[in-house]
Design a protein around this motif. Structure first.
Motif, PDB file in Angstrom:
ATOM      1  N   ILE A 162      33.179  31.299  34.708  1.00 33.91           N
ATOM      2  CA  ILE A 162      34.548  30.995  34.281  1.00 33.91           C
ATOM      3  C   ILE A 162      35.072  32.116  33.379  1.00 33.91           C
ATOM      4  O   ILE A 162      36.217  32.575  33.539  1.00 33.91           O
ATOM      5  N   ALA A 163      34.237  32.565  32.438  1.00 30.60           N
ATOM      6  CA  ALA A 163      34.661  33.630  31.526  1.00 30.60           C
ATOM      7  C   ALA A 163      34.996  34.912  32.294  1.00 30.60           C
ATOM      8  O   ALA A 163      36.024  35.559  32.037  1.00 30.60           O
ATOM      9  N   PHE A 164      34.156  35.246  33.272  1.00 28.03           N
ATOM     10  CA  PHE A 164      34.391  36.462  34.057  1.00 28.03           C
ATOM     11  C   PHE A 164      35.664  36.328  34.899  1.00 28.03           C
ATOM     12  O   PHE A 164      36.528  37.217  34.888  1.00 28.03           O
ATOM     13  N   LEU A 165      35.803  35.213  35.620  1.00 26.57           N
ATOM     14  CA  LEU A 165      36.957  35.028  36.500  1.00 26.57           C
ATOM     15  C   LEU A 165      38.257  34.944  35.698  1.00 26.57           C
ATOM     16  O   LEU A 165      39.288  35.514  36.094  1.00 26.57           O
ATOM     17  N   ASN A 166      38.228  34.242  34.546  1.00 28.51           N
ATOM     18  CA  ASN A 166      39.436  34.164  33.712  1.00 28.51           C
ATOM     19  C   ASN A 166      39.820  35.547  33.178  1.00 28.51           C
ATOM     20  O   ASN A 166      41.004  35.877  33.081  1.00 28.51           O
ATOM     21  N   ALA A 167      38.806  36.335  32.807  1.00 31.97           N
ATOM     22  CA  ALA A 167      39.086  37.687  32.295  1.00 31.97           C
ATOM     23  C   ALA A 167      39.740  38.551  33.369  1.00 31.97           C
ATOM     24  O   ALA A 167      40.640  39.353  33.075  1.00 31.97           O
ATOM     25  N   VAL A 168      39.318  38.367  34.620  1.00 30.35           N
ATOM     26  CA  VAL A 168      39.925  39.133  35.717  1.00 30.35           C
ATOM     27  C   VAL A 168      41.357  38.673  35.982  1.00 30.35           C
ATOM     28  O   VAL A 168      42.280  39.487  36.100  1.00 30.35           O
ATOM     29  N   LEU A 169      41.549  37.352  36.047  1.00 32.40           N
ATOM     30  CA  LEU A 169      42.874  36.816  36.371  1.00 32.40           C
ATOM     31  C   LEU A 169      43.885  37.023  35.246  1.00 32.40           C
ATOM     32  O   LEU A 169      45.084  37.135  35.501  1.00 32.40           O
ATOM     33  N   ILE A 170      43.406  37.075  33.995  1.00 34.01           N
ATOM     34  CA  ILE A 170      44.352  37.218  32.874  1.00 34.01           C
ATOM     35  C   ILE A 170      44.961  38.619  32.844  1.00 34.01           C
ATOM     36  O   ILE A 170      46.029  38.824  32.255  1.00 34.01           O
ATOM     37  N   ILE A 171      44.321  39.582  33.500  1.00 25.48           N
ATOM     38  CA  ILE A 171      44.858  40.955  33.523  1.00 25.48           C
ATOM     39  C   ILE A 171      46.240  40.982  34.169  1.00 25.48           C
ATOM     40  O   ILE A 171      47.165  41.628  33.667  1.00 25.48           O
TER      41      ILE A 171
END
Length: 351
Positions: free
Chosen positions: A20-29
């Protein structure tokens, strides 16, 4: 057996949280890129930026929780396959399917959490983000007016200020206004910035205003001219993604078949939580396919599954909008495809 379940649960939660942390970090860009365009002319401080990122999380989580769940299950059980732990479990008397019991409980919790995000927290978060952006723009708009710079931070308005003694006072102001059919040019000796609810008020003193109507140009001399500015953002009107469950149902009842977008949004919100349950039942079969390829194989298969899901999600919505199928079938098409895929893989492996 309880020891094994506890160890698997701990590893599952760890992998899901990291995913979740990795995917959220990608999508928040992508969200940060949009915010940078909105605040390009006025800037934003770190606390407000952090608050906006927090408010955006529910909107991201409705997509990343199902993805992280499938990835977490594949990573955990893929690792047990690669390390031969699954073989040891089966030799010691634990059936293959029972090893996935912790994944089933976590999948059920993810279903309820995604439902909460999809129907309540995400719409509320998006609405709060829009209001917060507007408030920040109104507060910081005066800071965007700089000496000797043509400012275009307000929609269809260009402002030039020769001198700015402080944050509220302006000297030698020129405004080019194209918001209405008639073009307006205002030149003033001084200006004072005031705030009024969601708008910025410029109190312009001792100047001239020119109004272009067709081929004629009218001149007006003024002592004081009140010029209203609105930040460069769409008006605060709820978008479909910001409507609560009750509001969506109300819109569907009142507008009927006139607007298919409301039905698509309703069933799309329902499809994502269902995907959590399907992922849990799909994962054991996929783990057998992944075999001993371990984490790399799990990540590859997980991302491939979600690529298929999003392709059918976009295709289903377009087909429904084109009138070739109902909104229900169009929105639930990716879930139906995933369910059918889980069913086929499960019985082929069982044979």
């Amino acid at each position: 057996m309880k020891v094994i379940y506890r160890a698997l649960t701990r590893e599952l939660i760890q992998n899901i949280v990291l995913s979740i942390a990795f995917l959220n970090a990608v999508l928040i860009i992508e969200k940060l890129f949009k915010l940078s365009k909105i605040f390009a002319s006025v800037g934003i401080d770190l606390p407000n930026l952090f608050l906006l990122i927090i408010l955006l999380q529910p909107q991201l989580l409705i997509f990343t929780i199902p993805m992280a769940l499938l990835l977490g299950v594949l990573l955990t059980y893929g690792r047990t396959q690669a390390d031969n732990e699954m073989t040891i479990f089966m030799v010691s008397g634990m059936p293959y399917k029972k090893a996935f019991k912790p994944a089933l409980y976590i999948g059920t919790a993810a279903f309820f959490l995604t439902t909460l995000m999809s129907f309540y927290l995400a719409p509320a978060g998006v609405s709060l983000v829009r209001e917060k952006i507007l408030n920040i723009l109104v507060e910081r708009a005066p800071l965007g007016l700089e000496e000797g710079v043509f400012n275009q931070g307000f929609k269809d308005v260009t402002i030039f200020v020769k001198e700015k003694p402080d944050n509220l006072h302006l000297k030698e102001v020129v405004i080019f206004d194209e918001r209405k059919k008639e073009t307006k040019i205002v030149i003033a000796r001084e200006g004072l910035i005031k705030k009024e609810k969601d708008d910025i008020i410029l109190s312009l003193l001792d100047g001239k205003a020119y109004f272009k109507r067709g081929t004629s140009l009218n001149e007006v001399i003024f002592k004081e001219y009140i010029f209203k500015l609105s930040p460069n953002i769409d008006p605060i009107a709820k978008k479909i993604s910001e409507l609560s469950l009750i509001e969506l149902i109300s819109k569907i009842v009142t507008e009927g078949s006139k607007n298919i977008d409301y039905k698509l949004e309703l069933y799309k919100r329902l499809a994502l939580p269902i995907l959590c349950i399907i992922s849990v039942f799909l994962a054991p079969s996929l783990c057998l396919i992944v075999g001993k390829s371990g984490r790399i194989g799990g990540i590859t298969v997980g991302l491939a599954i979600f690529a298929i899901y999003y392709i059918f999600m976009i295709y289903g919505a377009n087909v429904a909008k084109a009138g070739k199928t109902s909104a229900e079938i169009g929105s639930l098409m990716p879930v139906l495809v995933m369910g059918f895929l889980a069913f086929i893989i499960y019985f082929r492996i069982k044979k």
